[in-house]
Design an enzyme around this catalytic site. Structure first.
Site, short mmCIF file in Angstrom:
data_model
loop_
_atom_site.label_atom_id
_atom_site.label_comp_id
_atom_site.label_asym_id
_atom_site.label_seq_id
_atom_site.Cartn_x
_atom_site.Cartn_y
_atom_site.Cartn_z
N ARG A 62 0.85 -1.20 0.00
CA ARG A 62 0.00 0.00 0.00
C ARG A 62 0.88 1.25 0.00
O ARG A 62 1.04 1.92 1.03
CB ARG A 62 -0.93 -0.01 1.21
CG ARG A 62 -1.90 -1.18 1.20
CD ARG A 62 -2.74 -1.22 2.47
NE ARG A 62 -3.65 -2.35 2.47
CZ ARG A 62 -4.45 -2.67 3.49
NH1 ARG A 62 -4.42 -1.93 4.59
NH2 ARG A 62 -5.25 -3.71 3.41
N ASP A 79 2.28 4.96 -0.34
CA ASP A 79 1.66 6.23 0.01
C ASP A 79 1.62 7.18 -1.17
O ASP A 79 2.22 6.94 -2.22
CB ASP A 79 2.44 6.89 1.16
CG ASP A 79 2.24 6.19 2.49
OD1 ASP A 79 1.23 5.48 2.64
OD2 ASP A 79 3.09 6.35 3.38
N TYR A 136 12.67 -2.16 -1.41
CA TYR A 136 12.48 -0.74 -1.68
C TYR A 136 13.81 -0.08 -2.00
O TYR A 136 14.87 -0.46 -1.47
CB TYR A 136 11.86 -0.03 -0.46
CG TYR A 136 10.37 -0.21 -0.32
CD1 TYR A 136 9.48 0.66 -0.94
CD2 TYR A 136 9.85 -1.24 0.45
CE1 TYR A 136 8.11 0.50 -0.80
CE2 TYR A 136 8.48 -1.41 0.59
CZ TYR A 136 7.62 -0.53 -0.03
OH TYR A 136 6.26 -0.69 0.10
N ARG A 155 10.72 5.63 4.99
CA ARG A 155 10.96 7.08 4.96
C ARG A 155 11.46 7.58 6.31
O ARG A 155 12.28 8.51 6.38
CB ARG A 155 9.69 7.80 4.54
CG ARG A 155 9.33 7.57 3.07
CD ARG A 155 7.91 8.03 2.76
NE ARG A 155 7.73 9.42 3.12
CZ ARG A 155 6.54 9.99 3.26
NH1 ARG A 155 5.43 9.28 3.08
NH2 ARG A 155 6.44 11.27 3.57
#
Length: 263
Positions: free
Chosen positions: A50, A52, A111, A198
């Site tokens: 999911r 952002d 990522y 992040r």
């Protein structure tokens, strides 16, 4: 209904995120609209991550159930036709077993976060990387990243809105690479908390800038307190590069990652 696995690429800039929401356009909604142009009865699709608002993907995975059998290549071509002009593309489609689930069958996620160190604004890569106006010490950031690899309570590094049942996660790999003026952070885990990547990158940026000592990152982790986190990096530089199914691989799409310690 035959089930298909779709591997996706998208630019997250125009979207409120992957997940369908009432406050704006989502990647999920764009893909469902394209699929329903082929089959109006297509059920809601599921994605592996999911992401952002503003977060990109080169290896997102979704699954869909179609009313009839499609040749996977023709399905990908047809969906891409109906996705235009959205910045979303189906890179590959394949027929999968009926019990395959894009999210729950995944055994790993990879990522990439990109930071460009330069004074001038980004022109060609605006929205695709985080520009910082100062240099960063990659070696110091790697030393801090090494402290975060393994199984930990990551309460400090997750959003207050995170809905995960537990803050305990295993970070399998966290590598910091310098390529010219660019710093690349590569992270691998079975799953991540909301805003975890992040939050980690933003905290390490403070180490690279000389504002934090490496030991402060260990202290922030041990604090299990969101207030101990450094600044949260913007979404621009973050990209979901791969979702792993079956046995987890040691790489993150481009180069081996630093493994988690055993035990």
């Amino acid at each position: 209904m035959p089930r298909y696995k779709l591997t996706l690429e998208y630019h997250g800039g125009p979207f409120v995120g992957w997940q369908r929401q009432e406050n704006g356009r989502s990647v999920q909604a764009a893909l469902e609209q394209a699929l329903r142009a082929l089959d109006p009865e297509v059920p809601s699709i599921a994605g592996a991550g999911r992401t952002d608002a503003g977060v990109h993907a080169t290896g997102q995975v979704a699954h869909c159930d179609m009313a009839r059998d499609w040749d996977p290549f023709r399905l990908a071509e047809a969906v891409n036709w109906h996705l235009k002009p959205e910045p979303v593309a189906v890179l590959a489609a394949e027929r999968v077993a009926g019990d395959f689930h894009a999210r729950f069958s995944a055994t790993g996620r990879r990522y990439l976060y990109r930071v460009v160190c330069r004074r001038a604004p980004l022109a060609l890569e605006r929205g695709l990387a985080w520009r910082v106006g100062h240099d960063l010490d990659a070696a110091a950031m790697q030393a801090a990243a090494d402290l975060l690899v393994g199984r930990h309570d990551f309460t400090t590094f997750r959003s207050a809105q995170c809905q995960a049942a537990s803050p305990v996660k295993t970070l399998d790999a966290f590598r910091v690479e310098r390529v010219g003026a660019e710093i690349r952070f590569r992270l691998a885990a079975r799953s991540f908390l909301h805003n975890q990547v992040r939050s980690l990158v933003g905290t390490l940026e403070r180490v690279g800038a000389g504002k934090w000592q490496v030991a402060q990152v260990a202290g922030a982790l041990a604090a299990r307190d969101r207030a101990a986190c450094g600044p949260v990096a913007p979404p621009d530089g973050l990209c979901l590069t791969e979702v792993v199914y079956g046995e987890a691989r040691e790489d993150a799409g481009a180069g081996a990652l630093r493994k988690a310690p055993q035990g």
